[in-house]
Design a protein around this motif. Structure first.
Motif, short mmCIF file in Angstrom:
data_model
loop_
_atom_site.label_atom_id
_atom_site.label_comp_id
_atom_site.label_asym_id
_atom_site.label_seq_id
_atom_site.Cartn_x
_atom_site.Cartn_y
_atom_site.Cartn_z
N PHE A 1 2.13 10.11 15.49
CA PHE A 1 3.30 10.05 16.37
C PHE A 1 4.45 10.92 15.88
O PHE A 1 5.59 10.73 16.30
CB PHE A 1 3.76 8.60 16.59
N THR A 2 4.18 11.87 14.99
CA THR A 2 5.18 12.88 14.65
C THR A 2 4.82 14.16 15.40
O THR A 2 3.77 14.26 16.03
CB THR A 2 5.22 13.14 13.15
N LEU A 3 5.69 15.15 15.33
CA LEU A 3 5.49 16.37 16.11
C LEU A 3 4.49 17.33 15.46
O LEU A 3 4.04 18.26 16.10
CB LEU A 3 6.83 17.09 16.31
N ASN A 4 4.16 17.12 14.20
CA ASN A 4 3.26 18.04 13.51
C ASN A 4 1.81 17.81 13.94
O ASN A 4 1.43 16.70 14.29
CB ASN A 4 3.36 17.85 12.00
N PHE A 5 1.03 18.86 13.90
CA PHE A 5 -0.42 18.73 14.08
C PHE A 5 -1.08 19.93 13.42
O PHE A 5 -0.46 20.97 13.22
CB PHE A 5 -0.81 18.63 15.55
N SER A 6 -2.34 19.76 13.06
CA SER A 6 -3.06 20.83 12.36
C SER A 6 -4.51 20.81 12.82
O SER A 6 -5.19 19.78 12.74
CB SER A 6 -2.98 20.63 10.85
N GLN A 7 -4.98 21.95 13.30
CA GLN A 7 -6.37 22.10 13.72
C GLN A 7 -7.04 23.19 12.90
O GLN A 7 -6.39 24.12 12.42
CB GLN A 7 -6.45 22.44 15.21
N GLN A 8 -8.34 23.06 12.75
CA GLN A 8 -9.08 24.03 11.96
C GLN A 8 -10.45 24.24 12.58
O GLN A 8 -11.04 23.30 13.15
CB GLN A 8 -9.23 23.54 10.52
N GLU A 9 -10.96 25.46 12.48
CA GLU A 9 -12.29 25.76 13.00
C GLU A 9 -13.33 25.33 11.98
O GLU A 9 -13.25 25.68 10.79
CB GLU A 9 -12.42 27.25 13.30
N MET A 10 -14.30 24.56 12.46
CA MET A 10 -15.34 24.03 11.58
C MET A 10 -16.71 24.23 12.23
O MET A 10 -16.84 24.15 13.45
CB MET A 10 -15.12 22.54 11.31
N GLN A 11 -17.70 24.44 11.41
CA GLN A 11 -19.08 24.53 11.87
C GLN A 11 -19.82 23.28 11.41
O GLN A 11 -19.83 22.95 10.22
CB GLN A 11 -19.76 25.79 11.34
N ILE A 12 -20.42 22.57 12.36
CA ILE A 12 -21.06 21.29 12.12
C ILE A 12 -22.56 21.52 11.90
O ILE A 12 -23.19 22.32 12.62
CB ILE A 12 -20.84 20.34 13.30
N ASP A 13 -23.14 20.81 10.92
CA ASP A 13 -24.55 21.07 10.58
C ASP A 13 -25.52 20.70 11.69
O ASP A 13 -26.66 21.17 11.70
CB ASP A 13 -24.93 20.36 9.29
N SER A 14 -25.08 19.88 12.65
CA SER A 14 -25.98 19.49 13.74
C SER A 14 -25.97 20.48 14.90
O SER A 14 -26.70 20.28 15.87
CB SER A 14 -25.58 18.10 14.27
N THR B 1 -13.02 23.72 17.09
CA THR B 1 -11.65 23.48 16.64
C THR B 1 -11.39 21.98 16.60
O THR B 1 -11.46 21.30 17.63
CB THR B 1 -10.63 24.16 17.57
N ILE B 2 -11.11 21.46 15.41
CA ILE B 2 -10.99 20.02 15.19
C ILE B 2 -9.70 19.75 14.43
O ILE B 2 -9.35 20.48 13.49
CB ILE B 2 -12.20 19.47 14.42
N HIS C 1 0.84 -1.19 0.00
CA HIS C 1 0.00 0.00 0.00
C HIS C 1 0.88 1.24 0.00
O HIS C 1 1.96 1.25 0.62
CB HIS C 1 -0.92 0.06 1.23
N VAL C 2 0.41 2.30 -0.65
CA VAL C 2 1.11 3.59 -0.68
C VAL C 2 0.07 4.69 -0.61
O VAL C 2 -0.99 4.60 -1.24
CB VAL C 2 1.97 3.75 -1.95
N ALA C 3 0.38 5.76 0.14
CA ALA C 3 -0.52 6.90 0.23
C ALA C 3 0.28 8.11 0.70
O ALA C 3 1.45 7.99 1.11
CB ALA C 3 -1.68 6.62 1.18
N THR C 4 -0.35 9.28 0.63
CA THR C 4 0.26 10.51 1.14
C THR C 4 -0.69 11.16 2.13
O THR C 4 -1.91 11.01 2.05
CB THR C 4 0.58 11.49 0.00
N VAL C 5 -0.10 11.90 3.07
CA VAL C 5 -0.87 12.60 4.09
C VAL C 5 -0.14 13.88 4.46
O VAL C 5 1.10 13.92 4.47
CB VAL C 5 -1.07 11.72 5.35
N THR C 6 -0.89 14.93 4.74
CA THR C 6 -0.31 16.18 5.18
C THR C 6 -1.26 16.85 6.17
O THR C 6 -2.48 16.69 6.06
CB THR C 6 -0.06 17.12 3.98
N PRO C 7 -0.79 17.60 7.15
CA PRO C 7 0.61 17.88 7.43
C PRO C 7 1.21 16.97 8.50
O PRO C 7 2.34 17.16 8.89
CB PRO C 7 0.56 19.31 7.95
N THR C 8 0.42 16.01 8.99
CA THR C 8 0.91 15.24 10.13
C THR C 8 0.71 13.76 9.91
O THR C 8 -0.29 13.33 9.32
CB THR C 8 0.21 15.67 11.43
#
Length: 475
Positions: free
Chosen positions: A175-188, A199-200, A165-172
């Motif tokens: 178990f690496t030091l990177n993380f990314s959060q974003q503000e989202m509005q949920i329809d419920s 913030t998720i 299997h092969v795939a790509t992922v960004t930015p984290t």
């Protein structure tokens, strides 16, 4: 802003170096600064000096008020506790044993927790996973060219022997030091005017990323070639997010909107939870976006093999550098190595606690030995008289051992109460065990008992060999 322009300029300059073959890999080395610090050294010397003064002050005060009659009879000033005569040195040994017991219990709990962490179920199989990270922004790739580069890179790595299997992922990557959060509005949920949203944590992935990790898809589908730029925006959420925002119903078909760009994504899949930053973390909402709909330049290329993941890392680097000689490899390692790195603080804490526990056990054993040896020396005439009156050697042995183990027993009892408080204070750092883990506690008690037993045996055997005639002639 100015910082972004400076960062981009530095990246472009580094990219130009790479294209000229000057740099092919960037490493971040972590070093411990072990140079002497004047403040720490001064504090240590001050504590050592105060300890020496306190340790010598009490004997000096005792010597200034001698008990001539008691000294001639070989007696030692002591207080009675539970029918036993206790001197100050006995109390100090008890305190030493109690504090050592705390260290041993803490060390046992941390070591047991570390072992459980290393065997923890992280939601996927880390063995066989290799990952290489790089940034095409340093090559000044346009978004379309970057996406084509990633597709070509995945195809070349997938063609390597043993790769499944092969795939790509960004930015984290997990178990690496990177993380990314974003503000989202949920329809419920209803949001007040001006309220930005929840913030998720989120990542952008290529099709097959979850299968590469080995994460189960519980509902819906994975991303596919149809989830491209211009197609309806889609997302996958983990089961914790599905339960939290859409309890009692399926999350499929529901939507979320990212506050930063105002785009709305329809949920097409729900995957099982997995750990992302450490084995101690609690499940939290997580969103996966389709990489083609959110083009990025920094990516982890992840591959799974049935063979040695370390060899695959080297093969992936060779393939990528053959594809783009000026590529800057930001990270290249196995998932096992990333998982081990996430456990490094726990490993250091457990080893330090074990080291201090071993040192404390040695000092406590020395203290017990010193007290019992001194007592035997002071009671030589008494022991000789007992032997002359017919006392068996084993009786003398039991008498001396009883004195030593009474100190250890009281110290262990006091230490158990202190250790219980310390153990419950550490419960937030423990994984897979409770603060009252019986194995850790039994091992701590056994280690202290063995050390105390060895410390007791030497003076006890010496007492057994006291010759009555020699002892009675001693001045």
């Amino acid at each position: 802003g100015a910082e972004d322009r400076t960062r981009r300029r530095a990246q472009h300059e580094l990219g130009s170096f790479c294209r000229r073959g000057v740099v092919h890999e960037v490493r971040a080395d972590v070093a411990l600064d072990l140079r002497l610090d004047a403040r720490v050294l001064t504090f240590t010397l001050a504590v050592a000096a105060c300890t020496g003064m306190l340790a010598s002050l009490l004997p000096a005060l005792k010597a200034s008020r001698p008990d001539v009659a008691g000294d001639l009879r070989g007696e030692t000033p002591a207080a009675r506790v539970g029918g036993l005569r206790w001197a100050l040195r006995d109390g100090l040994v008890v305190a030493q044993v109690a504090l050592t017991s705390v260290l041993l219990v803490v060390a046992g709990l941390l070591l047991r927790s570390l072992g459980a962490s290393e065997r923890a179920d992280v939601g996927f199989e880390p063995r066989g996973l290799a990952a290489v990270a790089f940034d095409t922004d340093m090559m000044r790739y346009e978004p379309a060219r970057g996406l084509e580069f990633w597709r070509t890179a995945r195809a070349r790595v997938e063609a390597l022997p043993g790769v499944t299997h092969v795939a790509t992922v960004t930015p984290t990557l997990p178990f690496t030091l990177n993380f990314s959060q974003q503000e989202m509005q949920i329809d419920s949920r209803a949001y007040a005017p001006g309220q930005r949203g929840d913030t998720i944590e989120q990542v952008a992935v290529s099709p097959g990323y979850l299968a590469t990790l080995g994460v189960r898809l519980l509902e819906g589908r994975d991303f596919g070639p149809s989830d491209s730029a211009g197609a309806p925006d889609v997302a996958i959420v983990n089961e914790t997010m599905a339960r939290r925002y859409w309890p009692g119903t399926s999350a499929l078909g529901h939507t979320l909107r990212t506050v930063t760009n105002g785009r709305t994504y329809r949920i097409v899949g729900v995957n099982a939870d997995h750990k992302t930053h450490g084995v101690l973390e609690q499940p939290a909402p997580f969103v996966y976006f389709a990489e083609a709909q959110r083009p990025v330049r920094y990516n982890f290329l992840v591959a799974r093999t049935g063979g040695d993941a370390r060899e695959l890392v080297n093969a992936m680097r060779r393939e990528l550098l053959a594809l783009e000689p000026g590529l800057v490899v930001m990270d290249a390692n196995t998932m096992d190595a990333h998982l081990a790195a996430s456990l490094l603080p726990a490993r250091i804490g457990a080893l330090l606690a074990a080291g201090f526990g071993a040192l404390g056990t040695l000092l406590a054993a020395i203290g017990v030995y010193g007290v019992i040896a001194f007592s035997v020396a002071r009671r030589t005439k008494e022991i000789g008289l007992r032997m002359a009156l017919g006392a068996e050697p084993r009786t003398v042995l039991a008498m001396v051992l009883g004195q030593g183990f009474s100190l250890v027993g009281v110290g262990l009892a006091a230490g158990a109460a202190l250790a219980a408080g310390a153990a419950f204070a550490l419960r937030g750092l423990l994984y897979g065990i409770t603060p009252l883990d019986p194995i850790a506690w039994l091992l701590a008690a056994a280690a202290m008992a063995v050390a105390a037993g060895i410390a007791n045996v030497v003076p006890a055997r010496r007492a057994m060999r006291v010759a009555p005639t020699t002892a009675l002639r001693t001045d």
